[in-house]
Motif scaffolding. Structure first.
Motif, PDB file in Angstrom:
ATOM      1  N   VAL A 151      -5.036 -16.089  28.039  1.00 61.76           N
ATOM      2  CA  VAL A 151      -4.687 -14.849  27.354  1.00 61.76           C
ATOM      3  C   VAL A 151      -4.472 -15.121  25.873  1.00 61.76           C
ATOM      4  O   VAL A 151      -3.703 -16.009  25.501  1.00 61.76           O
ATOM      5  N   GLU A 152      -5.139 -14.349  25.031  1.00 64.88           N
ATOM      6  CA  GLU A 152      -4.979 -14.437  23.579  1.00 64.88           C
ATOM      7  C   GLU A 152      -4.481 -13.091  23.063  1.00 64.88           C
ATOM      8  O   GLU A 152      -5.140 -12.066  23.254  1.00 64.88           O
ATOM      9  N   LEU A 153      -3.329 -13.111  22.427  1.00 66.86           N
ATOM     10  CA  LEU A 153      -2.813 -11.908  21.780  1.00 66.86           C
ATOM     11  C   LEU A 153      -3.003 -12.035  20.273  1.00 66.86           C
ATOM     12  O   LEU A 153      -3.292 -13.118  19.760  1.00 66.86           O
ATOM     13  N   PHE A 154      -2.809 -10.928  19.571  1.00 64.41           N
ATOM     14  CA  PHE A 154      -3.022 -10.899  18.130  1.00 64.41           C
ATOM     15  C   PHE A 154      -1.689 -10.706  17.412  1.00 64.41           C
ATOM     16  O   PHE A 154      -0.754 -10.104  17.962  1.00 64.41           O
ATOM     17  N   GLY A 155      -1.627 -11.206  16.193  1.00 64.24           N
ATOM     18  CA  GLY A 155      -0.442 -10.982  15.388  1.00 64.24           C
ATOM     19  C   GLY A 155      -0.232  -9.492  15.171  1.00 64.24           C
ATOM     20  O   GLY A 155      -1.139  -8.772  14.760  1.00 64.24           O
ATOM     21  N   GLY A 156       0.941  -9.007  15.466  1.00 66.49           N
ATOM     22  CA  GLY A 156       1.240  -7.581  15.370  1.00 66.49           C
ATOM     23  C   GLY A 156       2.348  -7.232  16.344  1.00 66.49           C
ATOM     24  O   GLY A 156       3.039  -8.099  16.872  1.00 66.49           O
ATOM     25  N   THR A 157       2.549  -5.963  16.601  1.00 68.14           N
ATOM     26  CA  THR A 157       3.605  -5.527  17.505  1.00 68.14           C
ATOM     27  C   THR A 157       3.102  -5.503  18.946  1.00 68.14           C
ATOM     28  O   THR A 157       1.898  -5.552  19.211  1.00 68.14           O
ATOM     29  N   ILE A 158       4.049  -5.409  19.861  1.00 71.68           N
ATOM     30  CA  ILE A 158       3.700  -5.293  21.280  1.00 71.68           C
ATOM     31  C   ILE A 158       2.888  -4.020  21.518  1.00 71.68           C
ATOM     32  O   ILE A 158       1.889  -4.031  22.249  1.00 71.68           O
ATOM     33  N   ALA A 159       3.316  -2.923  20.894  1.00 78.97           N
ATOM     34  CA  ALA A 159       2.594  -1.658  21.074  1.00 78.97           C
ATOM     35  C   ALA A 159       1.156  -1.768  20.582  1.00 78.97           C
ATOM     36  O   ALA A 159       0.226  -1.270  21.226  1.00 78.97           O
ATOM     37  N   GLN A 160       0.953  -2.403  19.442  1.00 74.80           N
ATOM     38  CA  GLN A 160      -0.404  -2.560  18.922  1.00 74.80           C
ATOM     39  C   GLN A 160      -1.268  -3.385  19.869  1.00 74.80           C
ATOM     40  O   GLN A 160      -2.436  -3.057  20.098  1.00 74.80           O
ATOM     41  N   ASN A 161      -0.724  -4.442  20.419  1.00 73.36           N
ATOM     42  CA  ASN A 161      -1.490  -5.282  21.335  1.00 73.36           C
ATOM     43  C   ASN A 161      -1.837  -4.546  22.616  1.00 73.36           C
ATOM     44  O   ASN A 161      -2.961  -4.635  23.109  1.00 73.36           O
ATOM     45  N   ILE A 162      -0.884  -3.811  23.170  1.00 78.88           N
ATOM     46  CA  ILE A 162      -1.178  -3.060  24.395  1.00 78.88           C
ATOM     47  C   ILE A 162      -2.228  -1.991  24.131  1.00 78.88           C
ATOM     48  O   ILE A 162      -3.143  -1.786  24.950  1.00 78.88           O
ATOM     49  N   ALA A 163      -2.137  -1.328  22.979  1.00 80.24           N
ATOM     50  CA  ALA A 163      -3.064  -0.244  22.643  1.00 80.24           C
ATOM     51  C   ALA A 163      -4.384  -0.745  22.084  1.00 80.24           C
ATOM     52  O   ALA A 163      -5.187   0.050  21.606  1.00 80.24           O
ATOM     53  N   ARG A 193       1.591 -10.806  31.004  1.00 79.08           N
ATOM     54  CA  ARG A 193       1.846  -9.432  31.453  1.00 79.08           C
ATOM     55  C   ARG A 193       1.525  -8.417  30.359  1.00 79.08           C
ATOM     56  O   ARG A 193       1.105  -7.291  30.656  1.00 79.08           O
ATOM     57  N   ILE A 194       1.705  -8.788  29.095  1.00 76.28           N
ATOM     58  CA  ILE A 194       1.268  -7.889  28.025  1.00 76.28           C
ATOM     59  C   ILE A 194      -0.256  -7.817  28.006  1.00 76.28           C
ATOM     60  O   ILE A 194      -0.847  -6.751  27.781  1.00 76.28           O
ATOM     61  N   GLY A 195      -0.923  -8.961  28.278  1.00 77.34           N
ATOM     62  CA  GLY A 195      -2.371  -8.933  28.415  1.00 77.34           C
ATOM     63  C   GLY A 195      -2.806  -8.052  29.565  1.00 77.34           C
ATOM     64  O   GLY A 195      -3.826  -7.344  29.480  1.00 77.34           O
ATOM     65  N   LEU A 196      -2.041  -8.060  30.658  1.00 77.83           N
ATOM     66  CA  LEU A 196      -2.347  -7.181  31.785  1.00 77.83           C
ATOM     67  C   LEU A 196      -2.164  -5.713  31.387  1.00 77.83           C
ATOM     68  O   LEU A 196      -2.999  -4.863  31.729  1.00 77.83           O
ATOM     69  N   ALA A 197      -1.085  -5.424  30.642  1.00 81.63           N
ATOM     70  CA  ALA A 197      -0.878  -4.051  30.169  1.00 81.63           C
ATOM     71  C   ALA A 197      -2.021  -3.612  29.260  1.00 81.63           C
ATOM     72  O   ALA A 197      -2.482  -2.465  29.327  1.00 81.63           O
ATOM     73  N   ARG A 198      -2.478  -4.510  28.415  1.00 81.58           N
ATOM     74  CA  ARG A 198      -3.629  -4.201  27.545  1.00 81.58           C
ATOM     75  C   ARG A 198      -4.866  -3.885  28.379  1.00 81.58           C
ATOM     76  O   ARG A 198      -5.634  -2.974  28.050  1.00 81.58           O
ATOM     77  N   ALA A 199      -5.075  -4.643  29.458  1.00 86.37           N
ATOM     78  CA  ALA A 199      -6.232  -4.386  30.319  1.00 86.37           C
ATOM     79  C   ALA A 199      -6.132  -3.035  31.013  1.00 86.37           C
ATOM     80  O   ALA A 199      -7.145  -2.387  31.282  1.00 86.37           O
ATOM     81  N   LEU A 200      -4.894  -2.596  31.300  1.00 90.95           N
ATOM     82  CA  LEU A 200      -4.701  -1.323  32.010  1.00 90.95           C
ATOM     83  C   LEU A 200      -4.599  -0.133  31.081  1.00 90.95           C
ATOM     84  O   LEU A 200      -4.602   1.017  31.539  1.00 90.95           O
ATOM     85  N   GLY A 257       4.313 -12.270  16.552  1.00 91.32           N
ATOM     86  CA  GLY A 257       3.817 -13.447  15.850  1.00 91.32           C
ATOM     87  C   GLY A 257       2.353 -13.708  16.163  1.00 91.32           C
ATOM     88  O   GLY A 257       1.765 -13.100  17.054  1.00 91.32           O
ATOM     89  N   GLU A 258       1.769 -14.609  15.415  1.00 89.37           N
ATOM     90  CA  GLU A 258       0.358 -14.922  15.595  1.00 89.37           C
ATOM     91  C   GLU A 258       0.122 -15.506  16.986  1.00 89.37           C
ATOM     92  O   GLU A 258       0.715 -16.499  17.373  1.00 89.37           O
ATOM     93  N   GLY A 259      -0.761 -14.861  17.757  1.00 87.71           N
ATOM     94  CA  GLY A 259      -1.077 -15.332  19.097  1.00 87.71           C
ATOM     95  C   GLY A 259       0.026 -15.094  20.108  1.00 87.71           C
ATOM     96  O   GLY A 259      -0.025 -15.620  21.217  1.00 87.71           O
ATOM     97  N   GLY A 260       1.043 -14.296  19.751  1.00 87.78           N
ATOM     98  CA  GLY A 260       2.159 -14.069  20.665  1.00 87.78           C
ATOM     99  C   GLY A 260       3.079 -15.258  20.785  1.00 87.78           C
ATOM    100  O   GLY A 260       3.661 -15.516  21.846  1.00 87.78           O
ATOM    101  N   ALA A 261       3.244 -15.993  19.672  1.00 85.99           N
ATOM    102  CA  ALA A 261       4.001 -17.244  19.701  1.00 85.99           C
ATOM    103  C   ALA A 261       5.461 -17.036  20.090  1.00 85.99           C
ATOM    104  O   ALA A 261       6.098 -17.953  20.621  1.00 85.99           O
ATOM    105  N   SER A 262       6.014 -15.854  19.848  1.00 87.36           N
ATOM    106  CA  SER A 262       7.430 -15.623  20.141  1.00 87.36           C
ATOM    107  C   SER A 262       7.678 -15.243  21.601  1.00 87.36           C
ATOM    108  O   SER A 262       8.824 -15.028  21.994  1.00 87.36           O
ATOM    109  N   LEU A 263       6.620 -15.147  22.397  1.00 89.61           N
ATOM    110  CA  LEU A 263       6.744 -14.754  23.799  1.00 89.61           C
ATOM    111  C   LEU A 263       6.524 -15.949  24.713  1.00 89.61           C
ATOM    112  O   LEU A 263       5.877 -16.924  24.340  1.00 89.61           O
ATOM    113  N   SER A 264       7.038 -15.849  25.918  1.00 86.55           N
ATOM    114  CA  SER A 264       6.761 -16.875  26.918  1.00 86.55           C
ATOM    115  C   SER A 264       5.357 -16.678  27.480  1.00 86.55           C
ATOM    116  O   SER A 264       4.731 -15.624  27.291  1.00 86.55           O
TER     117      SER A 264
END
Length: 579
Positions: free
Chosen positions: A416-428, A477-484, A464-471
């Motif tokens: 899973v690769e997330l982007f620097g930004g907010t949780i809402a931005q990544n999910i959306a 699970r945020i990647g799963l939310a993005r997929a849904l 943070g960049e790549g979701g560094a502040s998350l476990s």
């Protein structure tokens, strides 16, 4: 100047838009070269009129006129430079989106070839060259015959001396271009190699630190840097040596012209003013050649960048105005598909065929390296199939524009690769106008809503960049939310429970059931049987081939009768699949 390989290429079409600007630059260059003659005319008048007549008013008038001319000349030169800088900036502005399109899609065709940011660097190289003094020298070169003709008009001997010098300098330019071409190409290759080591080191900083690999990788970095420096030195030595040769030839030629003029004055075949005027004209005639040699390395680099971009833009043409198909809502069919990873030649999946109707879920299982993840990438359109078709409601996925297809697809990759930004931005998915209700619904479907609310900024928490502040589990699970997000018809999840605890696995099962209830299609790739609780069908892969497909319970019974090494088995939670 820079030339594209095809007349109708995207680069050539973009450059065509600046045709009027280039014509203005050419016109300014013509005026500048005409005004440059004023120095020779001024010296001619001083030596042939002012000195013999000893007329101070004439000298003052000439000085006044030459100051005005030089003022216009400086203004035109500044305007020409500004125009070229804006052409370079405009080219970058028009091609910036295309360069990003190529950069982001290149790994899908060529795999992880290490080209990375090369398209963007190539565009910077081209726009940087256009903003430099190199193009001005190229625009001045066509005016060389004018200066040579004037030298011939003063006296054939002067013209012949200037012509010989021009031929010699042009020969130096051609030889420089040929000799610097190879080291310039090597510089680009070695720079890419060094960049690959740097990017890999940044991506794997934790592994390098934990396993004491820094000294080993430092050796790789030093080798790549040494090769780059050596190629850079070779290119600089060539351009510097031939640049010095051209300057020496030009000064020698000016002295030769002065000596020839003096000889003609002694023989009373020319006036004293012609000596200085012809020397100035000769220097001006050869100046563009010297400038071209000085900028030859940048010109060659820009030309190589142009050719690379031209090829890549042809490989990734802009999306046309495709007919908008209705949203898929009934069936996914995979028709005898074969998959080859980008940049490779071997098949990782062959002759895969199955179909799923709305409201069904499929689990894909098999040992590591059996082609599961590769098949998932082909199903969502990330990789092109070598043969066969993947269809949604009867339409091949290639018939949809990429952005349009993406609205109907949810994909959770194995890594899973997330982007620097907010949780809402990544999910959306970084939608500029997202639906807040859809964001919350996706987070709830992934079992992440309550966890997000506990974070300091809630949905506006910067991860943070790549979701560094998350476990790792939170990222998954945020990647799963993005997929849904947006209730896509097709949802493909690759090892979705690899980092999940019991609560996370329960949320995953509920999410799969929710997609089935709304008549979507779900595909889950898993090693752990807990992820298969909600699936209806199983597809068994082995060595890239389809071994079984059918209802889950039937396939499980059949597999349980096989030898233990070929049966579907539970895998420890920490183990990851590479297929």
């Amino acid at each position: 100047m820079l030339r594209a390989s095809g007349a109708k290429s995207e680069l050539a079409a973009c450059l065509q838009r600046f045709r009027r600007a280039f014509l203005v630059v050419a016109a300014f260059s013509g005026l500048l070269n005409m005004l440059t003659l004023s120095g020779s005319i001024f010296m001619l008048q001083v030596y042939d009129r002012v000195l013999p007549s000893r007329s101070v008013p004439t000298l003052v008038a000439l000085i006044f006129l030459i100051l005005i001319v030089y003022g216009f000349q400086a203004a035109l030169d500044a305007i020409r430079g500004r125009l070229l800088a804006r052409i370079g900036s405009g080219l970058d502005e028009r091609l910036n989106e295309a360069a990003y399109r190529v950069m982001s899609r290149l790994p899908l065709i060529r795999g992880k070839s290490g080209e990375g940011l090369q398209p963007v660097r190539d565009l910077d190289q081209i726009s940087g060259f256009l903003s430099s003094g190199g193009p001005a020298a190229l625009f001045d070169l066509p005016w060389m015959p004018l200066y040579l003709a004037l030298c011939f008009a003063f006296h054939p001997w002067l013209g012949a001396a200037a012509l010989i010098g021009a031929i010699l300098l042009l020969a130096v330019t051609v030889v420089t271009e040929k000799m610097v071409r190879r080291p310039a190409t090597e510089m680009s290759s070695y720079a890419q190699s060094r960049n690959n080591v740097a990017l890999a080191s940044m991506r794997n900083a934790e592994v390098i630190e934990a396993m004491g690999m820094r000294s080993n990788l430092t050796a790789l970095w030093n080798d790549a840097s040494m090769n780059y420096r050596q190629a850079q030195i070779r290119a600089s030595d060539i351009t510097g040596s031939f640049g010095a040769l051209s300057r020496g030839l030009r000064m020698m030629l000016q002295s030769l012209v002065l000596a020839t003029g003096a000889f003609l004055v002694i023989r009373q075949e020319a006036s004293g003013g012609i000596i200085i005027a012809s020397s100035i004209l000769t220097a001006r005639a050869l100046a563009p050649v010297e400038q071209a040699i000085a900028h030859s390395k940048r010109f060659l680099a820009a030309r190589q960048s142009w050719r690379r971009l031209d090829e890549l833009f042809a490989l990734f043409p802009p999306a046309g105005d495709a007919l908008q198909l209705p949203p898929p809502q009934s069936e996914l069919s995979v028709e005898g598909v074969g998959v080859i990873p980008p940049g490779e030649r071997r098949f990782v999946a062959q002759d895969i065929a199955f179909s799923l109707t709305a409201g069904s879920a499929l689990g894909i299982v098999g040992p590591s390296a059996s082609g599961k993840s590769s098949l998932a990438r082909a199903i969502v359109g990330v990789w092109q199939t070598a043969y066969g078709k993947i269809r949604l409601d009867g339409a091949a996925i290639g018939q949809w524009p990429v952005d349009a297809l993406g609205r109907h697809v949810g994909y959770l990759p194995q890594d899973v690769e997330l982007f620097g930004g907010t949780i809402a931005q990544n999910i959306a998915r970084f939608d500029p106008t997202p639906d807040p209700g859809a964001i919350i619904a996706a987070a709830k479907a992934a079992g992440m809503h309550e966890t997000i609310l506990l974070l300091p900024g809630g949905y506006q928490t910067d991860i943070g960049e790549g979701g560094a502040s998350l476990s790792a589990g939170q990222r998954q699970r945020i990647g799963l939310a993005r997929a849904l997000y947006g209730d896509p018809f097709l949802v493909v999840l690759d090892e979705p429970n690899s980092n999940l605890d019991a609560n996370g696995e329960h949320a995953l099962t509920q999410a799969i059931l929710a997609v089935k209830r709304r008549k979507g299609v779900v595909i889950i790739i898993a090693h752990r049987p807990s992820a298969l609780a909600a699936v209806d069908f199983l597809l068994v892969l082995q060595s890239g081939r389809q071994k079984a497909f059918g209802p889950r319970d039937m396939i499980l019974r059949e597999q349980s009768r096989l030898a233990p090494e070929r049966s579907i088995r539970a895998v420890p939670a920490g183990e990851r699949a590479s297929g």
